[in-house]
Design an enzyme around this catalytic site. Structure first.
Site, PDB file in Angstrom:
ATOM      1  N   GLY A  34       6.104  10.776 -19.189  1.00 26.21           N
ATOM      2  CA  GLY A  34       7.297  11.748 -18.118  1.00 26.21           C
ATOM      3  C   GLY A  34       7.964  11.739 -18.166  1.00 26.21           C
ATOM      4  O   GLY A  34       9.030  11.409 -18.696  1.00 26.21           O
ATOM      5  N   GLU A  52      11.372  11.681 -17.131  1.00 30.38           N
ATOM      6  CA  GLU A  52      13.227  10.919 -18.418  1.00 30.38           C
ATOM      7  C   GLU A  52      12.601  10.312 -18.689  1.00 30.38           C
ATOM      8  O   GLU A  52      13.659  10.017 -19.753  1.00 30.38           O
ATOM      9  CB  GLU A  52      13.706  10.298 -16.525  1.00 30.38           C
ATOM     10  CG  GLU A  52      14.353  10.905 -14.810  1.00 30.38           C
ATOM     11  CD  GLU A  52      12.683  11.327 -14.444  1.00 30.38           C
ATOM     12  OE1 GLU A  52      11.959  10.583 -14.624  1.00 30.38           O
ATOM     13  OE2 GLU A  52      13.166  11.304 -13.434  1.00 30.38           O
ATOM     14  N   TYR A  85      -1.717   9.601 -15.214  1.00 29.88           N
ATOM     15  CA  TYR A  85      -2.442  10.879 -14.998  1.00 29.88           C
ATOM     16  C   TYR A  85      -2.904  11.328 -16.018  1.00 29.88           C
ATOM     17  O   TYR A  85      -2.916  11.526 -17.402  1.00 29.88           O
ATOM     18  CB  TYR A  85      -0.989  12.550 -15.060  1.00 29.88           C
ATOM     19  CG  TYR A  85      -0.560  12.843 -16.326  1.00 29.88           C
ATOM     20  CD1 TYR A  85       0.953  11.580 -17.069  1.00 29.88           C
ATOM     21  CD2 TYR A  85      -1.016  13.631 -16.591  1.00 29.88           C
ATOM     22  CE1 TYR A  85       1.015  12.346 -17.845  1.00 29.88           C
ATOM     23  CE2 TYR A  85      -0.640  14.583 -17.700  1.00 29.88           C
ATOM     24  CZ  TYR A  85       0.772  13.808 -18.435  1.00 29.88           C
ATOM     25  OH  TYR A  85       1.798  14.591 -19.570  1.00 29.88           O
ATOM     26  N   ARG A 123      -1.367   7.915 -10.320  1.00 29.27           N
ATOM     27  CA  ARG A 123      -0.119   7.187 -10.120  1.00 29.27           C
ATOM     28  C   ARG A 123       0.356   5.977  -8.150  1.00 29.27           C
ATOM     29  O   ARG A 123       1.042   4.978  -8.877  1.00 29.27           O
ATOM     30  CB  ARG A 123       1.355   7.764 -10.726  1.00 29.27           C
ATOM     31  CG  ARG A 123       1.495   8.570  -9.560  1.00 29.27           C
ATOM     32  CD  ARG A 123       2.269  10.245 -10.677  1.00 29.27           C
ATOM     33  NE  ARG A 123       3.521   9.913 -10.686  1.00 29.27           N
ATOM     34  CZ  ARG A 123       4.185  10.460 -11.085  1.00 29.27           C
ATOM     35  NH1 ARG A 123       4.426  11.722 -11.286  1.00 29.27           N
ATOM     36  NH2 ARG A 123       5.420   9.779 -11.484  1.00 29.27           N
ATOM     37  N   TYR A 177      10.563  19.770  -8.766  1.00 27.59           N
ATOM     38  CA  TYR A 177       9.668  19.210  -7.331  1.00 27.59           C
ATOM     39  C   TYR A 177       7.893  19.348  -8.102  1.00 27.59           C
ATOM     40  O   TYR A 177       6.924  20.751  -8.227  1.00 27.59           O
ATOM     41  CB  TYR A 177       9.805  20.954  -6.500  1.00 27.59           C
ATOM     42  CG  TYR A 177       8.936  20.855  -5.085  1.00 27.59           C
ATOM     43  CD1 TYR A 177       8.917  19.829  -4.217  1.00 27.59           C
ATOM     44  CD2 TYR A 177       7.741  21.553  -4.773  1.00 27.59           C
ATOM     45  CE1 TYR A 177       8.016  20.035  -2.960  1.00 27.59           C
ATOM     46  CE2 TYR A 177       7.226  21.422  -4.181  1.00 27.59           C
ATOM     47  CZ  TYR A 177       7.378  20.044  -3.039  1.00 27.59           C
ATOM     48  OH  TYR A 177       6.289  20.106  -2.015  1.00 27.59           O
ATOM     49  N   GLU A 216       8.133  33.034 -17.264  1.00 24.60           N
ATOM     50  CA  GLU A 216       7.598  33.885 -17.175  1.00 24.60           C
ATOM     51  C   GLU A 216       5.413  33.610 -17.513  1.00 24.60           C
ATOM     52  O   GLU A 216       5.529  33.708 -18.826  1.00 24.60           O
ATOM     53  CB  GLU A 216       7.574  35.088 -17.579  1.00 24.60           C
ATOM     54  CG  GLU A 216       9.105  35.977 -17.002  1.00 24.60           C
ATOM     55  CD  GLU A 216      10.143  36.923 -17.862  1.00 24.60           C
ATOM     56  OE1 GLU A 216       9.389  38.058 -17.394  1.00 24.60           O
ATOM     57  OE2 GLU A 216      10.834  36.225 -18.846  1.00 24.60           O
ATOM     58  N   GLY A 235      10.120  21.641 -19.314  1.00 18.58           N
ATOM     59  CA  GLY A 235      10.796  21.144 -18.840  1.00 18.58           C
ATOM     60  C   GLY A 235      12.115  19.917 -18.778  1.00 18.58           C
ATOM     61  O   GLY A 235      12.926  20.344 -18.810  1.00 18.58           O
ATOM     62  N   ASP A 236      11.086  19.412 -19.238  1.00 18.33           N
ATOM     63  CA  ASP A 236      12.780  18.093 -19.833  1.00 18.33           C
ATOM     64  C   ASP A 236      12.645  18.083 -21.196  1.00 18.33           C
ATOM     65  O   ASP A 236      14.253  17.953 -21.414  1.00 18.33           O
ATOM     66  CB  ASP A 236      11.869  16.655 -20.095  1.00 18.33           C
ATOM     67  CG  ASP A 236      10.039  16.115 -19.347  1.00 18.33           C
ATOM     68  OD1 ASP A 236      10.672  16.473 -17.790  1.00 18.33           O
ATOM     69  OD2 ASP A 236       9.130  16.046 -18.925  1.00 18.33           O
TER      70      ASP A 236
END
Lengths: 341, 341, 341, 341, 341, 341
Positions: free
Chosen positions: C34, C36, C90, C107, C167, C244, C281-282
């Site tokens: 997850g 964070e 998930y 969740r 988002y 991309e 991304g994290d």
């Protein structure tokens, strides 16, 4: 909901894990698969009524194969169970790069190859469509005879009939000439699905495309389809798949259709990280059948079929475990592979 | 059938599953591998008589390693079993994209590194070819001494001798200078197999190729091979592998040979979805040995070796589990990866 | 050693094996992850002190989740255990080629979504940096309230505050408008991490980049960052990731930063054989946090972050199981993927 | 919360799957384990502060071993990392029926066997209890010397000291006499944990029990404990495990304690379907340590230890992954194995 | 070293994982096995020269089967490879408690069942012993004919000949009467191995033991053996296995021998946690053959055989992967299953 | 063929591998199961028409659960699909010896617990039998209300109604008293299936059997059944299971029935190596239902049920994957576990 019927052999599929050679580990992935069964599974998963006619041994293997088909919603009222018989097997190694995937068949003496007496008329009642492939008549004289009987029954029942020519050089060992057998069967088809080699090997009709040029010559496929239709006036539609095999992992995949309304070339997909290419052609057939039944526009039908089979290449096993909405999404242009969450 | 002999260390290979880091799952893939053992396995699988000389601990690990070698047909009459010793290990993580594969060695104090007294003369009797790599002398002083003894015995037995220079920077810790040791060994070689870095690190001979240009400068390899042959008049043939590593998954792979009949550059393979790159060099060595023994034409021999090692990149494990006919098929141009069925 | 604190939800991650659809085999890979929490693991593995504040059920699942976080060195003094609650889940399928990876969330009603009363002040004592993502306030009103409280506590403790807008359209179901909630939170941030879509959906600020051109228009991102900073004077730094997505396997990956010293565009990585894109991304966020804390040069910090997240794409699971030296090595230019041995 | 400290070696444990012989499949289960480390994990999982002092190689294997210990809450401030060293390994096959489980050691030259200079005084500060086993001094002269130093430091720090005699005949190869070394160490112990054979082989004190009678002669163990205490006046407590091995699957398991308040015989468990017997003794040691620290009644402490180790036999791996409440529940009499739901 | 020769069929063995029903998971454990092949493997692993004569398909399955036999040291010079043929298969589910293990055969049309023309004389040269089982003549008329030919060749070569009667009711489908065929073969045997049912079904000789009494009536087996020897004067030795099947997990296992020196009853093993019972009889046959060749005392030979087969029950797969020293250790009385370390 | 209908919840079942604790490996076995679903699967596999009424989330999990039920032939026309809902989960660890199996529920807020409005009348048309368990009304008020509605509908349709009382102490959290709810439901039952504890906890009727005596007091069960029938005049038949749990691996298993024709005690099975005990009660219920429908003799029906559930204990997963002939064979006395081949 349409009623679709297919007839053919389903086998035990024994695959070595990931990219291993057979028996590199003492383990085999054990699923089921085979041309016309794969088509029935696809059609059922698209939400339609699909019946699969086949013969299975009357033992635990036949029972478990039935369960697996039924799991995907396919109706098994047309299945015959044969005592003291066997389930055909194909062993599979998944290649990579310059190493091709390899199939070892162990399907001789299977229940399907030796069974007669299917009640085709009963299952065909009310059928919208009947589908068969060129693998069935390649297995044995008996299977070839039953294939012909099935096609005739389908025509009698008023169903549209499609045949995926599907030439397999490791089969056709029972003494009959492929072209002779296949041309006879093709007389009862409305729709032909094939690649260029299938058309040559099964119908004896060669393309004049220049494969050495490195570029797909789409116009040559139009001519080829025209020639097929000329020789088989019963055939209204010819769909030709155009697989460009760059490596065992990377195929470019598109198709053309010469239909009632014209000739169309589909979108082309670059499939660079193939997960499982086996069953790719069957998923295309199912896509064509579904597409031509549900879309007025033949180009749309074709693009549906190509998108469906592009997705199949990303799914392990013979069956195209994809949903209608996933195919429609790809067909609608979303092929970027972004995570859906 | 020729008799081939190789000498070197074979280790337990412990790999994390698929692309996992070590111990991400509590499981390790456990196979065996090591340069000269890999070569022996390749040669045996090509249908030849292959003997592998090594030292193993006299315990269950040594026994199971023997079984695995024997499975592939390699003859183990030259294996010594050592009491209270250990089998060397290498841990392996398979990288992907920008993350390299990673090897952690645990091979100090292995049976191979501490064993003397092999009866090389006995095993070499009637040998056509003897092969060794630069890994063996890198392990320990004892192994370096035995390597030299092995090469002399091979020459005495009339065998052609090849050495794969194979520089490993994580080894060479016992106090000797690599160039000194390797140049002495190379005096007993007929055939050198290497890449550009190996030649520099092992023989102290640098290339003048401009690696920053991004293009392979084949002519510089010809010069490099010439210089090697000039400094080592005993060497008739230098085969140089040209690996262009685009990523952990994608290598372009070709080689050159400067042989008795001229200088040749092989076909180049783009290997874009590598399954297992470890053992790639060994499969090339085996290909060169087989090729030079079976083909008159040195270019053909080279192309055989490059095709063999291209296939190795698609097979998990150290061993090149491919057949002669598969190599010949790729060598003959069939690299499209189409399913064979 | 810096003290980093993150706050958010960690879930059980249940993934089908390799590229299978869910339940194709009766097995799920079971790890934890997850936003964070992933960031905290990254920072801890880079050798820093990392605290993760979350809520877990007071049962075996909560216990095992704690163990997994602790394994990676993350300090769990800020974790609350909730009776009769549940751990969010998930489900994940890994796509390939044109088939996207797919997440199914389960969740709702999780411990995190229903927990209040964290002692943020205690954990924040002496913290250098606090990080949160836009997933936390998307989960429930309670979580949104706690997120705001956490950010305020962090500012009060003197920590630098970063927010990854992140988002998720499948969340945000509790009745609040995303832009309203997120703009309020953003008032307490020093550093924003986001992609273009996040900025539009969370802050209501659109880019004028022309995505249809097929080329990245880097200058448009500079303008976008400027606009964000204009609207949020508290924000000193905006880092924007530029993914991309060519296919599910192949993403090109770079980022820009608009920092205190200027605007920089990172090196771009072609990641053609993605192993696991989730958590990418994290890992970038962790890289930005580590980078901005350790490097004077903001361009270097950015390149560290992009290299770290490029490596994440090659590692299975949510966590970026890579070391500082591996990131530095890639950042230093060694992306050839050659075996390290 | 008490502070417990243990000192010893932890190894990589490589087990063949289920009941297979080694390398029957090309896979090994890879976990970590070793006497005193196992004890530390148990104590930590019972909710106490546990520190484990050991030496690990300064490489990926040492790092992952640390992670695994930390996962279970054990504090690793006493771990030394050694460059260019190795992690000891033990290979394990799990027997069944008349076939015994088999251990193959590969632990020579391990970091632990060659490391000196631990800062025992620092870690021991405030320790309630220190534990060591007879495996550590069996490994090497260096390890024996450090073991003695550790025990002295523990006494100096005011900790209670326990030693699990744990005789291993495949070790003790460095030239010292077991009895001499072990008797010296035992001079610094308060609590001895052992079975009958350990006492004879490590302390040279034989029992007069008649093992051929087929019945446990409990009174002989009281005499044996008395004799030990007579020879070692520093020892207040002797706990003796009574394993009756019916087969590799079925052991009967009880223990006696000769403590400060008297002599007690525990409840006996018939463990008929052992999952993993390795680590059974260590789980008993941890139980004795926890028990004697938390229960006034020595019989209760003993029964706690026997229940804890009975549960260990049902859990795969070296570590006793059971909770305080589970041990207390079994100790309280609930051994029926009814599903908890 | 003695030379042992066996003749029979080896099959692919496809087992569902652990105690699953077939296809409960999409995976099968894939190994090889079959009566006489199992015997050859045992004899080879005991350190003897063992040759296995069989027929295999000339495809990848035949090649991999050969590799597996060779791995265990068995010599394969007597193997015939047959084009366009198939490898027999048996599917296996492992039962538990009241659920029996279940075999589904798919061995019709196998290479072995259709092959003639083995060069028995060549392989038999210098053979000490030849072994065959009653499975071979049960497969097909061809296999029965070849079995007879093999036995005659063995006698001609001066080998001792043993036959394991091994009645299989699911075979014997080619139209011949079992007793007729088996009695003819038995005329060429020196040693008969069987259980009571085999003797009745294969030789038509019934025991008068009262199986309903629940107690083994050993004296009745002596009478049975005497009757066999009376009817077959060529037979010097009859070994009868006494399996008392309490459940799928628990068998009690002993045997009697009526040899040249007298009648003996072996030690009995209670095997309560069977790992794999298949191949148990073959391991007994191998034990009898090894035992009668190596021990003067027939009782010792019998006890060797029973100990060897007791160990087989603890090892997964058809092959008895145990060593001479392990059998001797159990035979010597060490059956407590204590961990060996 | 009879038509059977069941109503209840089916969950995702997530089990740690073999005897591991949860998350000991990062893998979970993922199947489906739940009381009334298990009963439906059994009945379908016995060759009958079985309908299962339940609610599932309208997402991939619901779809795959449907597939799994359908695989076993169960008809799913009574399934409702609920948007934005979730599938209940239970986590399972399999115990051994003194360690019990452990269930962790995560079923709150499931589709089943919140769904109303099933069209019971439609599915019940022509039903022979309806079955429900006490788990359904324990889940939520809604589920309790629907359970009552279902039973009434069944009565109205003329079906025989059975209820398996099945007390689960971890459920019953929505505020209603178990006895009140269950007694009301029981008013609509013809057949009660239960163990002694269920009857006490669900109906408030205690037995006077002396459980401490160690012997089953069968006569006390007759009295208990009589008392139940006295209080519930609608009930014609009470079947009571008698599980004697010796350990997690070993249960003795029998049952009594107090039916229309008398009181009977079944054969007792010693099940000493349990593979999976979960679903054992459901397999008994299915056996009772099948038995009472197919056998005149109630004792035979009972023995069928006990044999069916004895077999269930040997099969992994919730479903009793056994056939009618296998149950009949065991019922007929063949419980020796001899290999079937």
């Amino acid at each position: 909901m349409n009623k679709y019927v297919t007839f053919g052999e389903i086998m035990l599929r024994l695959k070595s894990p990931s990219n291993e050679r057979l028996f590199q580990s003492p383990s085999l992935e054990a699923t089921f698969g085979g041309g016309e069964g794969n088509v029935a599974v696809s059609l059922s998963r698209f939400g339609e009524e699909a019946h699969f006619i086949t013969a299975l041994p009357d033992n635990d293997l036949g029972m478990h194969c039935t369960e697996e088909i039924r799991k995907h919603g396919v109706l098994t009222d047309g299945v015959k169970y044969v005592k003291d018989s066997r389930l055909g097997i194909y062993y599979l190694e998944t290649g990579s790069c310059q190493r091709p995937s390899k199939v070892v068949y162990d399907r001789a003496y299977s229940a399907f190859s030796e069974t007669t007496g299917y009640d085709f008329d009963e299952v065909m009642k009310g059928a919208t469509w009947f589908h068969i492939s060129g693998i069935s008549p390649a297995v044995s004289q008996i299977a070839a005879d039953e294939s012909l009987r099935a096609m005739k029954a389908a025509k009698a029942a008023g169903a549209t009939v499609s045949i995926d020519l599907n030439y397999r050089k490791k089969l056709w060992k029972y003494g009959k000439d492929t072209v002779t057998v296949m041309r006879e069967l093709t007389r009862y088809a409305d729709v032909i699905i094939a690649n260029e080699e299938d058309i040559q090997k099964c119908l004896g009709i060669a393309s004049d495309s220049d494969v050495t040029s490195g570029e797909l010559d789409v116009s040559s496929y139009e001519k080829l389809a025209d020639e097929v239709k000329k020789q088989f006036s019963n055939v209204s539609t010819v769909a030709i798949t155009l697989r460009e095999s760059q490596s065992a992992n990377h195929n470019d995949w598109s198709a053309v259709i010469s239909g009632k309304t014209g000739f169309y070339h589909s979108k082309k997909y670059e499939i660079k990280n193939i997960v499982d290419r086996v069953g790719g052609g069957d998923s295309f057939s199912a896509g064509i059948i579904y597409g031509l039944t549900h879309y007025e526009n033949e180009e749309t039908a074709l693009n549906f079929a190509v998108a469906a089979s592009a997705l199949k290449h990303t799914i392990p096993g013979d069956f195209n475990l994809t949903s209608l909405s996933e195919v429609e999404s790809l067909m609608g242009g979303d092929g970027s592979g972004r995570v859906q969450r």
